[in-house]
Design an enzyme around this catalytic site. Structure first.
Site, PDB file in Angstrom:
ATOM      1  N   ASN A  70      47.048 -36.146 -62.738  1.00  0.00           N
ATOM      2  CA  ASN A  70      46.272 -37.360 -62.496  1.00  0.00           C
ATOM      3  C   ASN A  70      46.894 -38.504 -63.297  1.00  0.00           C
ATOM      4  O   ASN A  70      47.926 -38.340 -63.953  1.00  0.00           O
ATOM      5  CB  ASN A  70      44.782 -37.157 -62.827  1.00  0.00           C
ATOM      6  CG  ASN A  70      44.534 -36.831 -64.295  1.00  0.00           C
ATOM      7  OD1 ASN A  70      45.288 -37.215 -65.185  1.00  0.00           O
ATOM      8  ND2 ASN A  70      43.456 -36.095 -64.561  1.00  0.00           N
ATOM      9  N   GLU A  74      47.203 -37.768 -67.090  1.00  0.00           N
ATOM     10  CA  GLU A  74      48.135 -36.661 -67.320  1.00  0.00           C
ATOM     11  C   GLU A  74      49.580 -37.086 -67.067  1.00  0.00           C
ATOM     12  O   GLU A  74      50.487 -36.699 -67.810  1.00  0.00           O
ATOM     13  CB  GLU A  74      47.763 -35.478 -66.425  1.00  0.00           C
ATOM     14  CG  GLU A  74      46.449 -34.814 -66.797  1.00  0.00           C
ATOM     15  CD  GLU A  74      45.894 -33.936 -65.697  1.00  0.00           C
ATOM     16  OE1 GLU A  74      44.918 -33.206 -65.965  1.00  0.00           O
ATOM     17  OE2 GLU A  74      46.414 -33.979 -64.561  1.00  0.00           O
ATOM     18  N   ASP A 114      41.823 -29.817 -57.570  1.00  0.00           N
ATOM     19  CA  ASP A 114      42.083 -28.492 -56.993  1.00  0.00           C
ATOM     20  C   ASP A 114      42.231 -28.590 -55.479  1.00  0.00           C
ATOM     21  O   ASP A 114      43.103 -27.955 -54.884  1.00  0.00           O
ATOM     22  CB  ASP A 114      40.936 -27.529 -57.325  1.00  0.00           C
ATOM     23  CG  ASP A 114      40.782 -27.278 -58.817  1.00  0.00           C
ATOM     24  OD1 ASP A 114      41.781 -27.435 -59.552  1.00  0.00           O
ATOM     25  OD2 ASP A 114      39.674 -26.925 -59.255  1.00  0.00           O
TER      26      ASP A 114
END
Length: 329
Positions: A205, A208, A277
């Site tokens: 993301n 990150e 996910d």
């Protein structure tokens, strides 16, 4: 241009023949649903009257649920303890037709318990052992994972920084994938200080991606996409990078160059739990089915757009995805 219903339908047909192996931190997501109408006399905290409990697979288990929900054959490799939570988690995966490849150990099953009051999360309670308890002896990796990697069309490393994915395991899985000619993707968590190189896809993301690239984000400045993508490629040699930007959609990069940004496909955002996910599941499935990166990103973006409209860790079915794409066409 967003993915069409015809493209989606064709991809879903191809996906039904794909076999995906997920390796990572498997956990049990436990939800306590209730209401709070008074404050405790013992402390200034709400008293929650619990009305029901619900359970689902979380972490790498939720990636597997998303793959299976979209029609793929899926096996998940991760630690499931010999406790009540582990037995419940194993049943959830079995009921969805997901194969299990348990990794060795005697730790506690990882459990995240979320307390929800009137559909709002009040707090989260985590039960887990220290990271070392979930690690796999490097001498056992080939025998444990080699056959499953060779049997898969693609492999996903789902890192929640709980301990299963360490440098030795990631390096060996990458070598096994290269030897077998298998596509390898990683959803990374930088706080785990995981080292990797030469992967086919990573899906961080915004935060990150910046941490992996060693770039400090300014709250008032635009996202430095070109700098971050160039640094990620220089540091990790990753072929494709798809950065999830929450309400700003997806940023696509290949070989360190920014390709384009795809706007979000969500009608409304109710809960972003597990959206990452869903994104990596959709991306890998579409790429394994022969789509190019941009088409795969549109497919994954549409799938995540359905999931964020649901409360809690959730999945998307082919029917829901087709209906969502049809409304946007």
């Amino acid at each position: 241009m967003a993915i069409s219903a015809a493209q989606t339908r064709l991809l879903l047909k191809k996906i039904a023949r794909r076999r995906i192996l997920v390796i990572g931190d498997v956990m049990l997501d436990h939800y306590l649903w209730g209401d709070a109408t008074r404050i405790s006399p013992e402390a200034p905290v709400p008293v929650v009257d619990i009305q029901r409990d619900s359970y689902t697979a979380g972490g790498a288990g939720n990636v597997a649920l998303n793959l299976a929900s979209l029609g793929a054959a899926c096996t998940v490799a991760g630690f499931i303890g010999r406790d009540d939570a582990g037995r419940r988690l194993a049943r959830i995966l079995e009921e969805k037709g997901i194969g299990r490849l348990p990794t060795p150990g005697r730790a506690a099953t990882i459990v995240k318990t979320r307390v929800l009051v009137q559909h709002q999360q009040l707090c989260r309670l985590d039960r887990e052992s220290p990271p070392a308890a979930y690690r796999v002896d490097p001498r056992r990796i080939d025998a444990l994972l080699g056959p499953a990697i060779r049997a898969a069309d693609a492999v996903i490393l789902s890192d929640y920084a709980k301990g299963l994915l360490d440098d030795a395991l990631v390096d060996r899985v990458a070598a096994l994938c290269r030897s077998a000619g298998r596509f390898l993707a990683l959803d990374p968590k930088p706080r785990g200080s995981l080292h990797f190189s030469g992967l086919d896809l990573i899906t961080p993301n915004r935060r990150e991606a910046a941490q992996l690239a060693g770039v400090e984000l300014s709250p008032h400045a635009p996202f430095p996409a070109a700098e971050i993508c160039a640094r990620l490629h220089a540091r990790y040699g990753t072929r494709n990078v798809v950065i999830t930007l929450s309400e700003d959609g997806l940023l696509l990069s290949r070989e360190g160059r920014v390709l384009r940004q795809i706007p979000t496909a969500a009608r409304e955002v109710f809960d972003v739990s597990g959206a990452g996910d869903t994104s990596i599941a959709g991306l890998v499935l579409a790429l394994a089915a022969g789509a190019d990166l941009e088409t795969a990103a549109h497919f994954a973006n549409a799938a995540a757009g359905v999931v964020v409209g649901k409360l809690g860790t959730a999945t998307v079915t082919p029917a829901e995805l087709l209906a969502h794409v049809g409304q946007r066409s």
